[in-house]
Motif scaffolding. Structure first.
Motif, PDB file in Angstrom:
ATOM      1  N   THR A 225     116.524 -42.326 -15.517  1.00 13.91           N
ATOM      2  CA  THR A 225     115.382 -41.403 -15.424  1.00 13.91           C
ATOM      3  C   THR A 225     114.583 -41.323 -16.734  1.00 13.91           C
ATOM      4  O   THR A 225     113.343 -41.321 -16.697  1.00 13.91           O
ATOM      5  N   PRO A 226     115.224 -41.244 -17.924  1.00 10.59           N
ATOM      6  CA  PRO A 226     114.432 -41.207 -19.163  1.00 10.59           C
ATOM      7  C   PRO A 226     113.504 -42.409 -19.326  1.00 10.59           C
ATOM      8  O   PRO A 226     112.342 -42.249 -19.720  1.00 10.59           O
ATOM      9  N   LEU A 227     113.986 -43.601 -19.013  1.00 11.11           N
ATOM     10  CA  LEU A 227     113.146 -44.791 -19.115  1.00 11.11           C
ATOM     11  C   LEU A 227     112.010 -44.755 -18.097  1.00 11.11           C
ATOM     12  O   LEU A 227     110.882 -45.168 -18.395  1.00 11.11           O
TER      13      LEU A 227
ATOM     14  N   LYS B 202     112.927 -34.901 -16.777  1.00 12.77           N
ATOM     15  CA  LYS B 202     111.910 -34.170 -16.029  1.00 12.77           C
ATOM     16  C   LYS B 202     111.725 -34.804 -14.650  1.00 12.77           C
ATOM     17  O   LYS B 202     111.568 -36.015 -14.535  1.00 12.77           O
ATOM     18  N   GLY B 203     111.757 -33.993 -13.617  1.00 19.45           N
ATOM     19  CA  GLY B 203     111.607 -34.506 -12.254  1.00 19.45           C
ATOM     20  C   GLY B 203     112.876 -35.056 -11.656  1.00 19.45           C
ATOM     21  O   GLY B 203     112.869 -35.591 -10.541  1.00 19.45           O
ATOM     22  N   PHE B 204     113.996 -34.941 -12.396  1.00 20.78           N
ATOM     23  CA  PHE B 204     115.247 -35.527 -11.902  1.00 20.78           C
ATOM     24  C   PHE B 204     115.727 -34.871 -10.611  1.00 20.78           C
ATOM     25  O   PHE B 204     116.388 -35.513  -9.791  1.00 20.78           O
TER      26      PHE B 204
ATOM     27  N   VAL C 202     104.754 -34.757 -11.672  1.00 20.17           N
ATOM     28  CA  VAL C 202     105.552 -33.981 -12.618  1.00 20.17           C
ATOM     29  C   VAL C 202     105.821 -34.778 -13.888  1.00 20.17           C
ATOM     30  O   VAL C 202     105.685 -34.275 -15.005  1.00 20.17           O
ATOM     31  N   GLN C 203     106.199 -36.034 -13.742  1.00 20.87           N
ATOM     32  CA  GLN C 203     106.533 -36.848 -14.911  1.00 20.87           C
ATOM     33  C   GLN C 203     105.305 -37.203 -15.739  1.00 20.87           C
ATOM     34  O   GLN C 203     105.403 -37.387 -16.959  1.00 20.87           O
ATOM     35  N   ALA C 204     104.140 -37.288 -15.106  1.00 16.61           N
ATOM     36  CA  ALA C 204     102.919 -37.621 -15.831  1.00 16.61           C
ATOM     37  C   ALA C 204     102.356 -36.420 -16.577  1.00 16.61           C
ATOM     38  O   ALA C 204     101.584 -36.577 -17.528  1.00 16.61           O
TER      39      ALA C 204
END
Length: 308
Positions: free
Chosen positions: A118-120, A163-165, A228-230
């Motif tokens: 997820t971080p990548l 984030k968004g996980f 969310v991630q953006a």
């Protein structure tokens, strides 16, 4: 109807197939992300005119790394768990399991791989959408991998990398459903040797169809995760501690544009998915076939040497 090769071989072939497909379809992936991340969208012609052709490869190295790692972990955990369940049931490795068993194994593998990658994935989304930022200083910092990591740490801390996980608890069904439908395609459409080693055309078509069905089922959640991630944490005092959740993102998209807004960018996502998943399955199956052929040739050579 699944591969009987060791987990490591399946994981290696799956990750190489996914990486090959990722390199082929990356510009489409970036365009899709930008469409999903903004309500107004941005045309391909405008992106080329404003940012140049090189902009279509923003974040490709981070995404390729995430794809390799995610696919390797997914296929390794999946094949390991499946082999464990099959042995427990006293069946052969190629035996079909029940739908709940297949989905449960695929789901567990999906959660395991996404929890690590997820971080990548988050950094990739930030790199892909950096040029859309109205803040020129933010654009410069967010155009580099290290810059994005520092930005996330500064604004949101370590938890910001995941984030968004929460969406992954449902989105992890996507690869599980895709792999299950691909296996069903092999069982229904192919016979004999082709069922065990599908031709490239069938591997591409089966993977593309399976992925399309899975994407349509879960697309609103996929869209919300990208939004969310953006998003970035506002620097204002009123919003500095507020995080956009998956639920609020879905509600915001629906409120702003209605039901059909939840499928914004679906066409691009499906087109990308057809090429990516079809290519990934085709390359994966081909690598596994080459491994089997090499093993059989090696065994035949040893027999000749032994007789001699």
């Amino acid at each position: 109807m699944t591969s009987v090769l060791p987990p490591f071989v399946q994981a290696a072939s799956g990750s190489l197939g996914a990486a090959s497909a990722n390199a082929l379809t990356y510009p489409l992936d970036l365009i899709t992300t930008r469409i999903q991340a903004t309500e107004k969208g941005t045309s391909i012609r405008k992106q080329i005119h404003t940012y140049g052709l090189s902009s279509f490869y923003d974040g490709i190295w981070a995404d390729t790394g995430a794809t390799l790692l995610s696919s390797f972990l997914y296929y390794y955990v999946y094949s390991f768990l499946r082999e464990f369940v099959v042995r427990g049931n006293g069946k052969s490795k190629a035996a079909m399991l029940s739908l709940p068993q297949e989905l449960a194994i695929g789901y567990a593998a999906g959660i395991a791989s996404r929890s690590i990658t997820t971080p990548l994935n988050l950094v990739t989304v930030r790199l892909q959408t950096a040029r859309m930022s109205e803040d020129s200083s933010a654009q410069g910092e967010a155009s580099r991998f290290t810059g994005v990591c520092q930005q996330i740490l500064r604004e949101e801390g370590l938890r910001g990398f995941w984030k968004g996980f929460s969406s992954n608890f449902i989105l992890s069904l996507n690869p599980a459903v895709t792999l299950y439908l691909f296996q069903q395609y092999r069982r229904v459409m192919l016979k004999g040797k082709e069922r065990a080693a599908p031709p490239p055309g069938h591997s591409f078509l089966g993977g593309a169809l399976a992925n399309s069905v899975a994407v349509i089922m879960l697309y609103p959640l996929l869209l919300a995760k990208t939004v969310v991630q953006a998003s970035r944490i506002s620097n204002s005092a009123n919003n500095s501690s507020q995080y956009i959740s998956i639920r609020s993102s879905l509600l915001g998209i629906y409120t702003a544009g209605g039901f059909f807004a939840l499928y914004r960018g679906l066409g691009a996502q499906l087109f990308k998915g057809v090429l990516r998943q079809g290519t990934a399955m085709m390359v994966k199956q081909r690598i596994e076939q080459l491994v089997v052929q090499a093993y059989l040739k090696q065994r035949a050579l040893r027999r000749v040497q032994y007789k001699g």
